[in-house]
Design a protein around this motif. Structure first.
Motif, PDB file in Angstrom:
ATOM      1  N   PRO A 158       0.943  -1.233  -0.113  1.00 52.35           N
ATOM      2  CA  PRO A 158      -0.006  -0.187   0.123  1.00 52.35           C
ATOM      3  C   PRO A 158       0.943   1.380  -0.068  1.00 52.35           C
ATOM      4  O   PRO A 158       2.053   1.192   0.668  1.00 52.35           O
ATOM      5  N   MET A 159       0.407   2.169  -0.508  1.00 55.91           N
ATOM      6  CA  MET A 159       0.946   3.496  -0.526  1.00 55.91           C
ATOM      7  C   MET A 159       0.116   4.624  -0.057  1.00 55.91           C
ATOM      8  O   MET A 159      -1.111   4.531  -0.396  1.00 55.91           O
ATOM      9  N   ASP A 160       0.598   5.529   0.737  1.00 58.15           N
ATOM     10  CA  ASP A 160      -0.319   6.662   1.221  1.00 58.15           C
ATOM     11  C   ASP A 160      -0.547   7.707   0.205  1.00 58.15           C
ATOM     12  O   ASP A 160      -1.887   8.008   0.268  1.00 58.15           O
ATOM     13  N   SER A 161       0.320   8.165  -0.245  1.00 60.14           N
ATOM     14  CA  SER A 161       0.092   9.278  -1.303  1.00 60.14           C
ATOM     15  C   SER A 161       1.227   9.457  -2.539  1.00 60.14           C
ATOM     16  O   SER A 161       2.355   8.802  -2.238  1.00 60.14           O
ATOM     17  N   ILE A 162       0.864   9.989  -3.668  1.00 62.26           N
ATOM     18  CA  ILE A 162       1.923  10.765  -4.602  1.00 62.26           C
ATOM     19  C   ILE A 162       1.859  11.970  -4.840  1.00 62.26           C
ATOM     20  O   ILE A 162       0.694  12.383  -5.054  1.00 62.26           O
ATOM     21  N   LYS A 163       2.950  12.723  -4.765  1.00 63.25           N
ATOM     22  CA  LYS A 163       2.877  14.044  -5.060  1.00 63.25           C
ATOM     23  C   LYS A 163       3.751  14.341  -6.246  1.00 63.25           C
ATOM     24  O   LYS A 163       4.827  13.680  -6.311  1.00 63.25           O
ATOM     25  N   PHE A 164       3.567  15.243  -7.090  1.00 61.38           N
ATOM     26  CA  PHE A 164       4.127  15.861  -8.089  1.00 61.38           C
ATOM     27  C   PHE A 164       4.253  17.216  -7.841  1.00 61.38           C
ATOM     28  O   PHE A 164       3.633  17.887  -8.087  1.00 61.38           O
ATOM     29  N   GLY A 165       5.502  17.512  -7.489  1.00 63.40           N
ATOM     30  CA  GLY A 165       5.798  18.818  -6.928  1.00 63.40           C
ATOM     31  C   GLY A 165       4.997  18.915  -5.813  1.00 63.40           C
ATOM     32  O   GLY A 165       5.105  18.386  -4.698  1.00 63.40           O
ATOM     33  N   GLU A 166       4.120  20.223  -5.495  1.00 57.52           N
ATOM     34  CA  GLU A 166       3.099  20.163  -4.591  1.00 57.52           C
ATOM     35  C   GLU A 166       1.853  19.568  -4.691  1.00 57.52           C
ATOM     36  O   GLU A 166       1.004  19.936  -3.689  1.00 57.52           O
ATOM     37  N   SER A 167       1.601  19.141  -6.058  1.00 59.60           N
ATOM     38  CA  SER A 167       0.184  18.550  -6.148  1.00 59.60           C
ATOM     39  C   SER A 167       0.171  17.311  -5.813  1.00 59.60           C
ATOM     40  O   SER A 167       1.002  16.468  -6.311  1.00 59.60           O
ATOM     41  N   THR A 168      -1.146  16.874  -5.269  1.00 62.12           N
ATOM     42  CA  THR A 168      -1.120  15.398  -4.734  1.00 62.12           C
ATOM     43  C   THR A 168      -1.838  14.601  -6.264  1.00 62.12           C
ATOM     44  O   THR A 168      -2.966  15.307  -6.415  1.00 62.12           O
ATOM     45  N   VAL A 169      -1.114  13.748  -6.661  1.00 60.84           N
ATOM     46  CA  VAL A 169      -1.863  12.842  -8.023  1.00 60.84           C
ATOM     47  C   VAL A 169      -2.315  11.712  -7.705  1.00 60.84           C
ATOM     48  O   VAL A 169      -3.162  11.222  -8.530  1.00 60.84           O
ATOM     49  N   ALA A 170      -2.222  11.188  -6.622  1.00 59.15           N
ATOM     50  CA  ALA A 170      -2.737   9.929  -6.012  1.00 59.15           C
ATOM     51  C   ALA A 170      -2.797   9.906  -4.617  1.00 59.15           C
ATOM     52  O   ALA A 170      -1.952  10.306  -3.900  1.00 59.15           O
ATOM     53  N   SER A 171      -3.883   9.486  -4.022  1.00 59.54           N
ATOM     54  CA  SER A 171      -4.003   9.237  -2.802  1.00 59.54           C
ATOM     55  C   SER A 171      -5.151   8.413  -2.303  1.00 59.54           C
ATOM     56  O   SER A 171      -5.993   7.767  -3.403  1.00 59.54           O
ATOM     57  N   GLY A 172      -5.584   7.828  -1.330  1.00 57.26           N
ATOM     58  CA  GLY A 172      -6.487   6.812  -1.023  1.00 57.26           C
ATOM     59  C   GLY A 172      -6.227   5.310  -1.105  1.00 57.26           C
ATOM     60  O   GLY A 172      -4.900   5.048  -0.726  1.00 57.26           O
ATOM     61  N   LYS A 173      -6.848   4.585  -1.721  1.00 59.08           N
ATOM     62  CA  LYS A 173      -6.533   3.165  -1.792  1.00 59.08           C
ATOM     63  C   LYS A 173      -5.535   2.987  -3.105  1.00 59.08           C
ATOM     64  O   LYS A 173      -6.054   2.623  -3.979  1.00 59.08           O
ATOM     65  N   ILE A 174      -4.153   3.318  -2.880  1.00 62.86           N
ATOM     66  CA  ILE A 174      -3.240   2.961  -4.020  1.00 62.86           C
ATOM     67  C   ILE A 174      -2.299   2.171  -3.572  1.00 62.86           C
ATOM     68  O   ILE A 174      -1.966   1.963  -2.209  1.00 62.86           O
ATOM     69  N   GLY A 175      -1.633   1.417  -4.580  1.00 58.81           N
ATOM     70  CA  GLY A 175      -0.783   0.352  -4.071  1.00 58.81           C
ATOM     71  C   GLY A 175       0.562   0.312  -5.231  1.00 58.81           C
ATOM     72  O   GLY A 175       0.202   0.763  -6.307  1.00 58.81           O
ATOM     73  N   GLY A 176       1.622  -0.189  -4.921  1.00 59.64           N
ATOM     74  CA  GLY A 176       2.687   0.068  -5.723  1.00 59.64           C
ATOM     75  C   GLY A 176       3.580  -1.440  -5.843  1.00 59.64           C
ATOM     76  O   GLY A 176       3.888  -2.131  -4.748  1.00 59.64           O
ATOM     77  N   ILE A 177       3.565  -1.714  -7.075  1.00 58.14           N
ATOM     78  CA  ILE A 177       4.098  -3.146  -7.387  1.00 58.14           C
ATOM     79  C   ILE A 177       5.906  -2.991  -7.403  1.00 58.14           C
ATOM     80  O   ILE A 177       6.229  -2.095  -8.504  1.00 58.14           O
ATOM     81  N   MET A 178       6.505  -3.445  -6.437  1.00 59.22           N
ATOM     82  CA  MET A 178       7.848  -3.064  -6.466  1.00 59.22           C
ATOM     83  C   MET A 178       8.848  -3.980  -7.325  1.00 59.22           C
ATOM     84  O   MET A 178       8.799  -5.246  -7.093  1.00 59.22           O
TER      85      MET A 178
END
Length: 481
Positions: A296-316
């Motif tokens: 699970p991932m908490d959030s992803i930010k591009f500069g100061e903008s949040t581009v993903a949050s909530g139920k997100i996951g990352g495959i390493m």
């Protein structure tokens, strides 16, 4: 452009085992593909080594209609069904390896025959080309091939064991036969009776396989996603045969240098804060499901903008170099840079002098940042630059995606091909089936999650530990050389 993903049935839980000492673990050097070779492979198009000329569409169409018209299943992580001889069907996993960037040595047979393989956390199978591949496939000529006649320990797989191997990649299938052999890593770390595949049909990988530095793949994910999930993976065999103390491994991926894979433990010297914090220097994150290395991932930010949050996951995933995300998130970032989508390479072209914001992943409460200066790929001519973030959707029907109307109008002007026809990145439609490890049901991609494929572009910035026994991934601040 990219994508494979496969899995593992755990044989042992080792939570009570002591942390292995540096002398007890196995370290394998990993070679990084030269930047010029990597860029050439990544930006290769069938008829040209340069991006195509882009033109505006003569007749505007809605983006939703474009999405509906282009229904492809040829990106990483997709399961599909292919017919086999005799009318049977085989569930396969789809992926493209054109942007794999790191590889190392594994030896098979007695005496050992060495191969360059991708140590791939996005798949679970071990395969190398057979000696007959040279005559049966057009792209095997430069490869090191396995000669069964020169190994005293070789055995063909026989029923009731699985005998036929087939896996589907973005450009086509790879096929061969299962066999059983000795496999050796580094110096004298050997497992016996290891199931692997010797392949002779590699034309599906195209000419990029002929040019690539690797011969085969050594998968390091959970075997539930394997083509033969009943057979142990190499890592499982290393542990069950007492070659390594714990069923975990760690990657150090060199940024401008080669890297290192540690099996059976981790290298404390690679972690910046380990001398002062000890094991607290590792940010452990439990997997969403023991199939992919999916956290699970908490959030992803591009500069100061949040581009993903909530139920997100990352495959390493060490088997891909880029970062792939849901269409809407990637488009948001690309349009911020006035990017223009180039379908031949499945990337957004951007101005070479554009200033790209940093990309920050928040995972398990820790923040991990990729500098914006590293989010650009430039071709050999120096004339064309691309954003190293690409679109891929797991388990979602992107034809039904609801996009902001202003964004849709902008994107209509940028998503086009050389003939003036609008296209979209190849769609990934994940066939999610609940599978079982023992009595435990496992869903490879849990429903309701937006999934990101997190490749070497991210992993180069952390020391990453993959723990089979505890079903978790550990992230630590990397000590720079």
């Amino acid at each position: 452009m990219t994508n494979i993903i496969s899995s593992i049935a755990l044989l042992a839980l080792l939570a009570s085992s002591p942390t292995p000492s540096a002398s007890a673990v196995l370290k394998i050097p990993i070679t990084k593909l030269p930047p010029s070779d990597y860029t050439s492979h990544l930006l290769h198009t069938p008829n040209s080594h340069h991006p195509p000329r882009l033109t505006s569409p003569s007749t505007p169409k809605s983006l939703s209609s474009v999405l509906s018209a282009h229904r492809h299943r040829l990106l990483r992580g997709v399961t599909a069904t292919l017919p086999l001889e005799g009318g049977n069907e085989e569930t396969i996993v789809i992926r493209d390896l054109s942007n794999a960037q790191y590889y190392g040595t594994a030896s098979i047979g007695t005496p050992p025959q060495p191969f360059q393989v991708i140590f791939d956390t996005g798949s679970s199978d071990l395969w190398v080309p057979s000696s007959s591949c040279v005559t049966k496939s057009s792209n095997c000529g430069a490869k090191t091939t396995f000669d069964a006649s020169k190994s005293s320990s070789f055995e063909e797989a026989k029923p009731p064991a699985k005998t036929d191997f087939i896996i589907q990649y973005g450009s086509g299938p790879v096929s061969g036969k299962y066999a059983v052999e000795s496999v050796e890593l580094a110096l004298d770390f050997k497992v016996e009776g290891q199931t692997f595949a010797v392949v002779d049909g590699t034309d599906g990988l195209g000419e990029l396989y002929q040019e690539a530095k690797f011969d085969g793949i050594l998968g390091m994910a959970f075997p539930i996603l394997s083509q033969d999930p009943s057979s142990p993976t190499v890592l499982q065999s290393l542990h069950s045969q007492n070659q390594i103390p714990k069923s975990l491994f760690a990657f150090y991926l060199g940024d401008n240098s080669d890297g290192e894979l540690t099996l059976g433990g981790y290298d404390e010297s690679r972690m910046l804060d380990f001398p002062s914090k000890g094991e607290d220097a590792i940010n452990w994150v439990d997997l969403l499901s023991p199939a992919y290395w999916l956290t699970p991932m908490d959030s992803i930010k591009f500069g100061e903008s949040t581009v993903a949050s909530g139920k997100i996951g990352g495959i390493m995933d060490t088997g891909t170099s880029l970062i792939y995300g849901p269409q809407e998130s990637i488009m948001t970032m690309a349009l911020q840079l006035n990017g223009q989508f180039v379908p031949q390479v499945q990337l957004f072209m951007i101005e070479c002098n554009v200033e790209i914001p940093d990309l920050t992943f928040k995972i398990g409460g820790g923040e991990y940042t990729i500098p914006g200066t590293e989010l650009m790929i430039q071709d050999d001519s120096g004339m064309y630059c691309f954003l190293s973030l690409a679109m891929m959707d797991f388990g979602e029907d992107i034809a039904d995606a609801e996009l902001d109307m202003d964004q849709e109008q902008e994107q209509e002007e940028r998503v086009m091909n050389e003939d003036g026809e609008q296209v979209v990145a190849e769609e990934v439609v994940q066939d999610i089936k609940t599978k079982t490890i023992g009595d435990k049901p496992v869903t490879p991609i849990p429903s309701g999650y937006d999934i990101w494929l997190v490749g070497d572009l991210f992993l180069r910035h952390t020391y990453t530990i993959f723990d089979f026994g505890e079903e978790r991934v550990g992230f630590a601040t990397l000590k720079k050389d």
